[in-house]
Design a protein around this motif. Structure first.
Motif, PDB file in Angstrom:
ATOM      1  N   UNK A  73      46.014  53.511  25.335  1.00 35.95           N
ATOM      2  CA  UNK A  73      46.515  53.308  23.976  1.00 35.95           C
ATOM      3  C   UNK A  73      46.712  51.837  23.683  1.00 35.95           C
ATOM      4  N   UNK A  74      47.167  51.083  24.688  1.00 31.36           N
ATOM      5  CA  UNK A  74      47.309  49.636  24.501  1.00 31.36           C
ATOM      6  C   UNK A  74      45.967  49.003  24.166  1.00 31.36           C
ATOM      7  N   UNK A  75      44.938  49.387  24.970  1.00 31.19           N
ATOM      8  CA  UNK A  75      43.610  48.818  24.749  1.00 31.19           C
ATOM      9  C   UNK A  75      43.086  49.210  23.370  1.00 31.19           C
TER      10      UNK A  75
ATOM     11  N   UNK B 256      36.915  46.753  27.882  1.00 28.46           N
ATOM     12  CA  UNK B 256      38.277  46.230  27.808  1.00 28.46           C
ATOM     13  C   UNK B 256      39.221  46.984  28.748  1.00 28.46           C
ATOM     14  N   UNK B 257      38.972  48.291  28.930  1.00 28.43           N
ATOM     15  CA  UNK B 257      39.805  49.050  29.863  1.00 28.43           C
ATOM     16  C   UNK B 257      39.656  48.496  31.268  1.00 28.43           C
ATOM     17  N   UNK B 258      38.400  48.203  31.667  1.00 22.14           N
ATOM     18  CA  UNK B 258      38.193  47.668  33.012  1.00 22.14           C
ATOM     19  C   UNK B 258      38.751  46.258  33.126  1.00 22.14           C
ATOM     20  N   UNK B 259      38.571  45.466  32.054  1.00 18.92           N
ATOM     21  CA  UNK B 259      39.032  44.079  32.101  1.00 18.92           C
ATOM     22  C   UNK B 259      40.550  43.981  32.084  1.00 18.92           C
ATOM     23  N   UNK B 260      41.224  45.059  31.641  1.00 13.73           N
ATOM     24  CA  UNK B 260      42.684  45.001  31.581  1.00 13.73           C
ATOM     25  C   UNK B 260      43.286  44.836  32.971  1.00 13.73           C
ATOM     26  N   UNK B 261      42.486  45.119  34.025  1.00 12.14           N
ATOM     27  CA  UNK B 261      43.001  44.919  35.372  1.00 12.14           C
ATOM     28  C   UNK B 261      43.184  43.430  35.669  1.00 12.14           C
ATOM     29  N   UNK B 262      42.536  42.561  34.868  1.00 13.09           N
ATOM     30  CA  UNK B 262      42.730  41.118  35.035  1.00 13.09           C
ATOM     31  C   UNK B 262      44.158  40.727  34.705  1.00 13.09           C
ATOM     32  N   UNK B 263      44.794  41.492  33.793  1.00 14.80           N
ATOM     33  CA  UNK B 263      46.162  41.190  33.396  1.00 14.80           C
ATOM     34  C   UNK B 263      47.171  41.845  34.341  1.00 14.80           C
TER      35      UNK B 263
ATOM     36  N   UNK C 182      39.092  48.031  43.096  1.00 17.08           N
ATOM     37  CA  UNK C 182      40.526  47.850  43.328  1.00 17.08           C
ATOM     38  C   UNK C 182      40.894  48.151  44.778  1.00 17.08           C
ATOM     39  N   UNK C 183      40.201  49.152  45.396  1.00 21.30           N
ATOM     40  CA  UNK C 183      40.506  49.469  46.791  1.00 21.30           C
ATOM     41  C   UNK C 183      40.124  48.306  47.700  1.00 21.30           C
ATOM     42  N   UNK C 184      38.929  47.731  47.460  1.00 20.68           N
ATOM     43  CA  UNK C 184      38.476  46.637  48.327  1.00 20.68           C
ATOM     44  C   UNK C 184      39.380  45.422  48.149  1.00 20.68           C
ATOM     45  N   UNK C 185      39.784  45.141  46.889  1.00 17.40           N
ATOM     46  CA  UNK C 185      40.680  44.011  46.677  1.00 17.40           C
ATOM     47  C   UNK C 185      41.999  44.227  47.417  1.00 17.40           C
TER      48      UNK C 185
ATOM     49  N   UNK D 270      36.258  37.912  40.472  1.00 15.73           N
ATOM     50  CA  UNK D 270      35.215  37.555  39.504  1.00 15.73           C
ATOM     51  C   UNK D 270      34.124  38.616  39.533  1.00 15.73           C
ATOM     52  N   UNK D 271      33.749  39.053  40.760  1.00 14.89           N
ATOM     53  CA  UNK D 271      32.700  40.068  40.841  1.00 14.89           C
ATOM     54  C   UNK D 271      33.206  41.411  40.344  1.00 14.89           C
ATOM     55  N   UNK D 272      34.301  41.895  40.916  1.00 15.60           N
ATOM     56  CA  UNK D 272      34.721  43.267  40.632  1.00 15.60           C
ATOM     57  C   UNK D 272      35.309  43.413  39.241  1.00 15.60           C
ATOM     58  N   UNK D 273      36.115  42.426  38.824  1.00 19.20           N
ATOM     59  CA  UNK D 273      36.789  42.584  37.542  1.00 19.20           C
ATOM     60  C   UNK D 273      35.906  42.161  36.383  1.00 19.20           C
ATOM     61  N   UNK D 274      35.258  41.006  36.511  1.00 23.14           N
ATOM     62  CA  UNK D 274      34.489  40.507  35.367  1.00 23.14           C
ATOM     63  C   UNK D 274      33.093  41.114  35.327  1.00 23.14           C
TER      64      UNK D 274
END
Lengths: 249, 88
Positions: A30-32, A94-101, A175-178, A220-224
């Motif tokens: 909902x935020x996204x 944007x949902x995937x990129x929200x993990x950057x925040x 996210x698991x690997x990170x 950079x690889x996984x998130x972006x």
């Protein structure tokens, strides 16, 4: 050493129909969506026939790119799908990129992706029924020969399942690997600086020096990269499945 | 205690074995990317088309690896709890 890989947290449970959980996924989605709606309102405010500001140019450029992308891949007759495809693309990216925040990415929850994949499945079935008629749709399962009917049904079900699992697996594996790399680096740091004698080793061992740098490269690889790529691939597959559903006869 | 240890250990081994599935997509994607590089080398002007087709093909080829990964995740985080809970 604590390694925390967990699913979405449940914030609240609505006490109807046996309890509908309000999860982190739902809240973040909902935020996204609010961000996307806000962006749309911001970009389309004060539109004019002759664009005066930069805003309208950007908005027109985005719409044009999306239209060209969809029409180039599906053909001109499918221009009605432009809003759907672009919406899915922006939402997924944007949902995937929200993990950057530091938020819990809604796309690392299988429920989100299964929902989208079911939506695509409904569209594919609708397109097939529209092209061939209801009878033709069911006859299509017995092609090329009747023996293959079970396999055709399986491959029909496998389409949304594999789409959902592909997207989910890519984001969740990131996210698991990170998390694993963070844990390993903290542990290695503790072991390395723990070798120093006395209090110095204990103090330095608790500060994860080694966890600086390498996770950023992974991020950079996984998130972006992976986020944008998966959004692109989900849309690409949606377009291809719908276009091929319409061309069958 | 011993049962718990066996369950946890076997789950970890199973997860590791499930990730062998990563070999297939690795080889497949490498082959696809190599061919894409050849194609771009032959016709540099078609770089955009080749790249997007390659990415799509890679994503499809990746599916089996992702299935392996999901099985590994289930073995690591879901199955142990299920079986240990059943031990009582």
């Amino acid at each position: 050493m604590e390694l925390d890989v967990s699913g979405a947290k449940i914030f609240y449970e609505i006490p109807i129909l046996g309890g509908i959980p309000i999860t982190e996924t739902l809240v973040n989605t909902w935020l996204v969506m609010a961000v996307i709606v806000g962006l749309c309102i911001f970009l389309t405010r004060g539109m004019a026939v002759r664009p005066t500001g930069k805003r309208q140019i950007v908005a027109e450029y985005l719409v044009k790119t999306a239209t060209n992308f969809v029409e180039g891949n599906m053909g001109k007759q499918f221009s009605g799908y432009v809003p759907f495809i672009s919406a899915i693309f922006v939402l997924s990216a944007l949902c995937s990129l929200s993990s950057l925040l530091g938020l819990y990415a809604p796309t690392s929850d299988l429920s989100t992706l299964l929902g989208w994949a079911l939506l695509v499945f409904v569209l594919i079935t609708y397109t097939k029924v529209k092209t061939n008629g209801v009878g033709g749709y069911f006859v299509g399962y017995t092609k090329p020969i009747a023996v293959l009917t079970p396999f055709n049904i399986i491959s029909e079900i496998a389409t949304p399942v594999s789409m959902a699992f592909r997207h989910f697996g890519n984001i969740a594996s990131g996210s698991v690997i990170t998390a694993l790399v963070y844990a390993a680096l903290t542990l290695a740091n503790h072991a390395l600086f723990g070798l120093l004698p006395g209090v110095l080793g204990e103090v330095l061992g608790t500060i994860p020096f080694l966890a600086v740098g390498l996770p950023a490269v992974l991020s950079v690889y996984f998130d972006l990269f992976s986020s944008c790529l998966q959004a692109f691939i989900f849309c690409m597959l949606t377009m291809m499945y719908i276009a091929s559903a319409a061309s069958e006869d | 205690m011993l049962e718990k240890a066996i369950i946890l250990g076997c789950s970890a081994i199973g997860a590791g074995l499930a990730m062998i599935a990563g070999i297939g997509p690795g080889i497949g994607e490498g082959y696809a990317v190599g061919k894409a590089c050849e194609a771009i080398g032959r016709q540099p002007e078609s770089k955009g088309d080749v790249t997007s087709t390659m990415l799509l093909g890679c994503a499809v080829a990746e599916t089996t690896g992702i299935y392996g990964f999901i099985v590994a995740l289930l073995l690591l985080f879901v199955t142990p709890g299920m079986f240990i809970g059943r031990l009582g």
